[in-house]
Motif scaffolding. Structure first.
Motif, PDB file in Angstrom:
ATOM      1  N   GLY A 296       0.781  -1.227   0.000  1.00  0.00           N
ATOM      2  CA  GLY A 296       0.000   0.000   0.000  1.00  0.00           C
ATOM      3  C   GLY A 296       0.810   1.273   0.000  1.00  0.00           C
ATOM      4  O   GLY A 296       0.299   2.331  -0.337  1.00  0.00           O
ATOM      5  N   ILE A 297       2.102   1.175   0.392  1.00  0.00           N
ATOM      6  CA  ILE A 297       2.957   2.354   0.381  1.00  0.00           C
ATOM      7  C   ILE A 297       3.777   2.337  -0.908  1.00  0.00           C
ATOM      8  O   ILE A 297       4.106   1.269  -1.427  1.00  0.00           O
ATOM      9  N   THR A 298       4.083   3.504  -1.446  1.00  0.00           N
ATOM     10  CA  THR A 298       4.961   3.520  -2.616  1.00  0.00           C
ATOM     11  C   THR A 298       6.409   3.388  -2.147  1.00  0.00           C
ATOM     12  O   THR A 298       6.766   3.873  -1.063  1.00  0.00           O
ATOM     13  N   ARG A 382       3.775   1.612  -6.058  1.00  0.00           N
ATOM     14  CA  ARG A 382       3.135   1.119  -4.848  1.00  0.00           C
ATOM     15  C   ARG A 382       3.434  -0.362  -4.655  1.00  0.00           C
ATOM     16  O   ARG A 382       3.368  -1.163  -5.596  1.00  0.00           O
ATOM     17  N   LEU A 383       3.756  -0.736  -3.428  1.00  0.00           N
ATOM     18  CA  LEU A 383       4.151  -2.106  -3.119  1.00  0.00           C
ATOM     19  C   LEU A 383       2.938  -3.017  -2.957  1.00  0.00           C
ATOM     20  O   LEU A 383       1.878  -2.594  -2.485  1.00  0.00           O
ATOM     21  N   PHE A 387       5.997  -8.818  -3.673  1.00  0.00           N
ATOM     22  CA  PHE A 387       7.070  -8.112  -4.368  1.00  0.00           C
ATOM     23  C   PHE A 387       8.359  -8.438  -3.611  1.00  0.00           C
ATOM     24  O   PHE A 387       8.340  -8.585  -2.382  1.00  0.00           O
ATOM     25  N   VAL A 388       9.471  -8.517  -4.320  1.00  0.00           N
ATOM     26  CA  VAL A 388      10.777  -8.641  -3.669  1.00  0.00           C
ATOM     27  C   VAL A 388      11.638  -7.479  -4.158  1.00  0.00           C
ATOM     28  O   VAL A 388      11.809  -7.285  -5.369  1.00  0.00           O
ATOM     29  N   VAL A 437       8.020  -8.326   0.477  1.00  0.00           N
ATOM     30  CA  VAL A 437       6.829  -7.634   0.972  1.00  0.00           C
ATOM     31  C   VAL A 437       5.786  -8.698   1.313  1.00  0.00           C
ATOM     32  O   VAL A 437       5.421  -9.523   0.473  1.00  0.00           O
ATOM     33  N   THR A 438       5.325  -8.705   2.564  1.00  0.00           N
ATOM     34  CA  THR A 438       4.349  -9.689   3.027  1.00  0.00           C
ATOM     35  C   THR A 438       2.949  -9.084   3.000  1.00  0.00           C
ATOM     36  O   THR A 438       2.749  -7.955   2.548  1.00  0.00           O
ATOM     37  N   GLU A 439       1.972  -9.826   3.508  1.00  0.00           N
ATOM     38  CA  GLU A 439       0.594  -9.319   3.542  1.00  0.00           C
ATOM     39  C   GLU A 439       0.443  -8.108   4.456  1.00  0.00           C
ATOM     40  O   GLU A 439      -0.401  -7.244   4.230  1.00  0.00           O
TER      41      GLU A 439
END
Length: 464
Positions: A296-298, A382-383, A387-388, A437-439
């Motif tokens: 949710g964050i870029t 946005r993540l 994503f890695v 990036v996790t849930e």
């Protein structure tokens, strides 16, 4: 390879995003070093690996987005090949391993492409980056090889980025498993960081660690006591007590997934007070960025947080001054960190950047800046979960850049050049982790390579 179903599902997802024309997905061929039969280590094209999985030369795949047809093109090995390479599977057998039912000889590829062109159908392909494929594709498409990249399909590129950005469980497991090799590479380099050792010696040893772990290095090793040069591939220096050794190195897993880590170690095993002060600022930037990385964050926001941590820390040291938020907004901190916080990582160390790094790292919502430093941020969008990305803040004292900005009076309201002058021989510090990036947040892949100054000193001393 992964399971047959993995590749079947990937191609199905691609077909669901495209509705017209055909995709031409070229595999790589051998490239000669200094004469025809003395070739570089073979590395398959990542897009071909992703969708077709077969890791050998002379292959191409075609996917028809209207009929759903999939064809693997290649040639069976000759007796001469078998004499030199041993028994080899037939093309049909290999195609079956990745769920492709139809195969054709490579010579038939031109017929298929020419037919599609004559029917007015779009031939989609991603930008080629090797001369051999540019030549072949130019022949297939009937255009000059130098014009091939211009004809690459934006629609296919965006579809591939959409699919490959979110890593599957099997990909994450592969990357996580191979992080042990990365850990060994970097702790080995730390243990060798002693006076009298050479950069070349350390580079050779850690490249060997990578090969022993299952794959070649994922990019040319950066191993330098002149860490202020961001991509320093010169390995001719001998280490001296008081130097800082920056090692940016990664390894490819057996399935070609990359690691990419950086650590900076005090030669001899003890940071000076001056080094420790700057080092801790970079540790804080790394840790703050990791904490902020979540869905949710870029990643541009995360980059700016790291930049503010660096500016705040350098203000405490006395090298920067004024309002930290204003300094970062203006780009004054980029004197010390002229690169971005990180990039995507996967089958490529800069994942998918053969497509176009702006298309990979940005979108309609988050556009690329033109400001010095921030413009170098490869990943800004946005993540999302799975994503890695890499998290690699740094502080560098680049004499030529310092002199230029000082002479121009640039950002003098934010930078104390009289104090910065005393750091011109300092070098550079970068600290880089690979982050999933996790849930709900993020975590470092694998066991974290020692990063706290006391831990790094202890590992270096253990190599005496």
């Amino acid at each position: 390879m992964f399971s047959k179903e993995t590749y079947i599902n990937r191609r199905a997802r691609l077909k669901s995003k495209m509705d017209k024309g055909i995709a031409l997905i070229m595999g790589n061929v051998d490239a000669s070093m200094n004469y025809l039969h003395n070739t570089y280590h073979f590395r398959q094209d990542s897009t071909f690996l992703y969708f077709f999985g077969l890791d050998y030369q002379g292959l191409a795949g075609v996917i028809d987005f209207e009929s759903g047809e999939e064809i693997l093109f290649g040639d069976d090995f000759t007796m001469d090949d078998i004499i030199w390479m041993g028994p080899q599977a037939k093309l049909k057998e290999n195609a079956g391993l990745v769920g492709v039912a139809q195969t054709k000889e490579l010579s038939q590829l031109k017929e298929i492409i020419s037919k599609a062109i004559s029917q007015g159908r779009k031939v989609h392909f991603t930008p080629p980056y090797r001369g051999e494929n540019m030549m072949m594709m130019g022949d297939l498409l009937g255009i000059h090889p130098g014009k091939v990249k211009e004809q690459a399909s934006l629609e296919l590129i965006k579809a591939c980025i959409s699919i490959r950005s979110v890593k599957e469980l099997c990909e994450i497991e592969e990357m996580e498993k191979h992080m042990w090799t990365a850990y060994n590479m970097h702790t080995t380099a730390m243990k060798m960081a002693h006076p009298g050792r050479t950069e070349q010696e350390i580079t050779g040893v850690i490249e060997g660690v990578s090969m022993s772990g299952g794959g070649m290095v994922s990019f040319p090793v950066i191993c330098s006591v002149r860490g202020e040069t961001l991509h320093n591939h010169y390995h001719g220096n001998t280490l001296r007590k008081g130097d800082l050794l920056l090692v940016d190195a990664g390894s490819e897993s057996p399935r070609h997934y990359a690691t990419d880590n950086t650590r900076t170690s005090p030669v001899g095993g003890e940071f000076t007070d001056k080094q420790r002060e700057i080092y801790q600022v970079v540790v804080d930037a790394n840790n703050n960025a990791l904490s902020a990385t979540k869905p949710g964050i870029t990643y541009k926001e995360v980059h700016l947080l790291a930049a503010k941590t660096i500016a705040s820390g350098l203000k405490e040291v006395g090298l920067m001054k004024g309002n930290v938020d204003e300094a970062v907004a203006e780009g004054a901190h980029a004197l010390f960190m002229p690169h971005g916080l990180g990039h995507m990582i996967g089958l490529d160390v800069h994942d998918m950047e053969d497509y176009n790094d702006t298309l990979v790292g940005y979108d309609e919502e988050t556009t690329r800046s033109t400001q010095f430093g921030l413009a170098a941020l490869r990943m800004g969008r946005r993540l999302e979960p799975n994503f890695v990305v890499t998290n690699e803040p740094g502080i560098y004292f680049i004499p030529a850049l310092i002199d230029q900005w000082k002479n121009e009076g640039k950002f003098s309201e934010f930078i104390d050049y009289s104090k910065v002058e005393k750091y011109k021989e300092f070098g550079g510090i970068r600290l880089e982790d690979d982050v999933l990036v996790t849930e709900t947040g993020s975590r470092i892949l694998g066991e974290r390579i020692p990063i706290n100054p006391e831990d790094v000193e202890q590992v270096v001393k253990s190599g005496q």
